[in-house]
Scaffold this active site. Structure first.
Site, PDB file in Angstrom:
ATOM      1  N   THR A  93       0.876  -1.183   0.000  1.00 20.17           N
ATOM      2  CA  THR A  93       0.000   0.000   0.000  1.00 20.17           C
ATOM      3  C   THR A  93       0.906   1.225   0.000  1.00 20.17           C
ATOM      4  OG1 THR A  93      -1.666  -1.164   1.281  1.00 20.17           O
ATOM      5  CG2 THR A  93      -1.809   1.233   1.242  1.00 20.17           C
ATOM      6  N   LYS A 168      -7.769   1.662  -3.358  1.00 19.99           N
ATOM      7  CA  LYS A 168      -7.476   1.191  -1.990  1.00 19.99           C
ATOM      8  C   LYS A 168      -7.630   2.332  -0.980  1.00 19.99           C
ATOM      9  CE  LYS A 168      -5.124  -0.812   1.455  1.00 19.99           C
ATOM     10  NZ  LYS A 168      -5.491  -1.947   2.222  1.00 19.99           N
ATOM     11  N   LYS A 243      -1.801   5.061   8.572  1.00 22.96           N
ATOM     12  CA  LYS A 243      -0.957   5.119   7.359  1.00 22.96           C
ATOM     13  C   LYS A 243      -1.841   5.358   6.124  1.00 22.96           C
ATOM     14  CE  LYS A 243       1.591   2.267   4.136  1.00 22.96           C
ATOM     15  NZ  LYS A 243       2.143   0.978   3.734  1.00 22.96           N
TER      16      LYS A 243
HETATM   17  P1  NAD Z   1       5.795  -5.901   7.559  1.00 27.65           P
HETATM   18  O1  NAD Z   1       6.572  -4.796   8.168  1.00 27.65           O
HETATM   19  O2  NAD Z   1       5.399  -7.070   8.403  1.00 27.65           O
HETATM   20  O3  NAD Z   1       6.590  -6.495   6.284  1.00 27.65           O
HETATM   21  C1  NAD Z   1       7.388  -5.718   5.421  1.00 27.65           C
HETATM   22  C2  NAD Z   1       8.649  -6.523   5.118  1.00 27.65           C
HETATM   23  O4  NAD Z   1       9.442  -5.801   4.169  1.00 27.65           O
HETATM   24  C3  NAD Z   1       9.537  -6.741   6.349  1.00 27.65           C
HETATM   25  O5  NAD Z   1       9.783  -8.127   6.526  1.00 27.65           O
HETATM   26  C4  NAD Z   1      10.805  -5.959   6.030  1.00 27.65           C
HETATM   27  O6  NAD Z   1      11.974  -6.554   6.559  1.00 27.65           O
HETATM   28  C5  NAD Z   1      10.798  -5.995   4.510  1.00 27.65           C
HETATM   29  N1  NAD Z   1      11.599  -4.952   3.898  1.00 27.65           N
HETATM   30  C6  NAD Z   1      11.676  -3.633   4.223  1.00 27.65           C
HETATM   31  N2  NAD Z   1      12.525  -2.993   3.384  1.00 27.65           N
HETATM   32  C7  NAD Z   1      12.974  -3.926   2.502  1.00 27.65           C
HETATM   33  C8  NAD Z   1      13.868  -3.889   1.395  1.00 27.65           C
HETATM   34  N3  NAD Z   1      14.459  -2.755   1.016  1.00 27.65           N
HETATM   35  N4  NAD Z   1      14.114  -5.033   0.732  1.00 27.65           N
HETATM   36  C9  NAD Z   1      13.504  -6.195   1.108  1.00 27.65           C
HETATM   37  N5  NAD Z   1      12.657  -6.300   2.150  1.00 27.65           N
HETATM   38  C10 NAD Z   1      12.401  -5.161   2.834  1.00 27.65           C
HETATM   39  O7  NAD Z   1       4.507  -5.241   6.897  1.00 27.65           O
HETATM   40  P2  NAD Z   1       3.156  -5.962   6.406  1.00 27.65           P
HETATM   41  O8  NAD Z   1       2.133  -5.898   7.480  1.00 27.65           O
HETATM   42  O9  NAD Z   1       3.500  -7.266   5.783  1.00 27.65           O
HETATM   43  O10 NAD Z   1       2.683  -4.917   5.301  1.00 27.65           O
HETATM   44  C11 NAD Z   1       3.257  -4.895   4.002  1.00 27.65           C
HETATM   45  C12 NAD Z   1       2.438  -3.972   3.119  1.00 27.65           C
HETATM   46  O11 NAD Z   1       1.086  -4.453   3.087  1.00 27.65           O
HETATM   47  C13 NAD Z   1       2.354  -2.534   3.621  1.00 27.65           C
HETATM   48  O12 NAD Z   1       2.441  -1.673   2.506  1.00 27.65           O
HETATM   49  C14 NAD Z   1       0.986  -2.473   4.310  1.00 27.65           C
HETATM   50  O13 NAD Z   1       0.441  -1.185   4.326  1.00 27.65           O
HETATM   51  C15 NAD Z   1       0.190  -3.419   3.435  1.00 27.65           C
HETATM   52  N6  NAD Z   1      -0.991  -4.012   4.103  1.00 27.65           N
HETATM   53  C16 NAD Z   1      -0.879  -4.565   5.328  1.00 27.65           C
HETATM   54  C17 NAD Z   1      -2.002  -5.137   5.941  1.00 27.65           C
HETATM   55  C18 NAD Z   1      -1.914  -5.773   7.320  1.00 27.65           C
HETATM   56  O14 NAD Z   1      -2.963  -6.085   7.892  1.00 27.65           O
HETATM   57  N7  NAD Z   1      -0.725  -6.012   7.856  1.00 27.65           N
HETATM   58  C19 NAD Z   1      -3.236  -5.132   5.274  1.00 27.65           C
HETATM   59  C20 NAD Z   1      -3.312  -4.591   3.994  1.00 27.65           C
HETATM   60  C21 NAD Z   1      -2.171  -4.030   3.409  1.00 27.65           C
END
Ligand code: NAD
Length: 289
Positions: A93, A168, A243
């Site tokens: 997102t 979204k 966010k």
């Molecule tokens: P998270 O922080 O658990 O996962 C993100 C991952 O990206 C981490 O493991 C981190 O180490 C990795 N990362 C960061 N920088 C990096 C890089 N340069 N190279 C490789 N890996 C890297 O977050 P999440 O909850 O999995 O969310 C991910 C996305 O999904 C976000 O954009 C969030 O807004 C969206 N989202 C989350 C949810 C939810 O309920 N968690 C729901 C809908 C959308």
């Protein structure tokens, strides 16, 4: 298909595992060693850099925290390193402007790319029941659809590049504002002496009915089982709602849209998160109303 998956956190971890279950060969990369180890346990091949993971890939999927990271990963390590025939899918997102910038850079370098953010949380990511909102050309959508279907139950083409992110944040701005309205309404109903289950029974069948009330009721013991019945643990974290509301406010400013309700929801969620409630489900804002 050989798919490179970048960002195996709370959401990406389960999504990559579902691609493996669907028979794809998944090259995984994450900066966090524990996320990479979990991906390996789920059948992905771990790599030590994005550039290596995307070598020879038919598609690249990313699930990263924000637009700045998405931009830097694609511009430094994906574009020009993955085969030009690879389809690029960013499921994070992020803001609409960055999604369009990265999509244009990919296009200029000869790649097809879609922005494909999701609705649904960690349980939906693990269970393969996410909804994907997709921005990109008709051809790119046709190529993305079977890959996304392995991770979700609904895949909708929202329009051109950036339209997935636009859909979204419009949806989540409506969700944030409707949750606040639902919470303040239940708080007022209680002050007026109404039994809250009785009010729910009336309003859920009347014109006030909305998803925040009937699928995600913020009042414990009223309506279906929700995070409210579990001390507001799990569900959709306040920090993530904030966010999305911030992204919505930025998009509204760019587009010249007047969004007084969304803007007020953003202020209220910012205050709630600042008070140390970022980890609670977003329906917990009822405690302040
Ligand atoms: P998270 O922080 O658990 O996962 C993100 C991952 O990206 C981490 O493991 C981190 O180490 C990795 N990362 C960061 N920088 C990096 C890089 N340069 N190279 C490789 N890996 C890297 O977050 P999440 O909850 O999995 O969310 C991910 C996305 O999904 C976000 O954009 C969030 O807004 C969206 N989202 C989350 C949810 C939810 O309920 N968690 C729901 C809908 C959308």
């Amino acid at each position: 298909m050989k798919i490179a998956f970048i960002g195996l956190g709370n959401m990406g971890g389960g999504m990559a595992a579902n691609l493996v279950k669907a028979g794809h060969s998944v090259n995984a990369f994450d900066l966090a060693p524990e996320a990479l180890a979990r991906a390996k346990d789920n059948g992905c091949a771990p790599f030590t850099s994005v550039k290596e993971a995307v070598q020879g890939a038919d598609a690249v999927v990313s699930m990263l925290p924000n637009g700045a990271i998405v931009n830097s990963v694609y511009s430094a390590d994906v574009i020009g390193h993955a085969p030009q025939s690879a389809l690029l899918l960013d499921c994070s997102t992020i803001d609409v402007a960055t999604a369009r910038t990265v999509g244009s850079a990919a296009d200029a370098a000869g790649y097809a790319m879609v922005d494909a953010p999701v609705s649904g949380g960690i349980a939906a990511a693990n269970g393969g029941t996410l909804t994907f909102m997709v921005g990109g050309s008709d051809d790119a959508f046709a190529r993305a659809e079977p890959i996304l279907s392995a991770m979700g139950k609904t895949v909708i083409h929202a329009g051109a590049s950036g339209a997935g992110q636009a859909a979204k944040i419009c949806n989540n701005m409506l969700l944030g504002a409707s949750m606040v309205a639902t919470c303040e309404t239940f708080a007022m109903a209680e002050k007026l002496g109404l039994d809250l289950q009785t009010f729910y029974d009336i309003s859920s069948k009347a014109s006030g009915q909305n998803w925040s009330m009937t699928s995600y009721c913020p009042v414990p013991g009223v309506g279906p089982q929700t995070p409210a019945d579990n001390g507001y643990q799990g569900g959709f974290a306040t920090a993530l709602m904030l966010k999305d509301l911030k992204l919505a406010m930025a998009a509204a400013k760019d587009a010249g849209a007047d969004v007084p309700m969304g803007s007020r929801a953003e202020e209220l969620y910012a205050k709630f998160a600042e008070a140390g409630n970022g980890g609670l489900d977003f329906s917990a804002i009822i405690k302040t109303l």
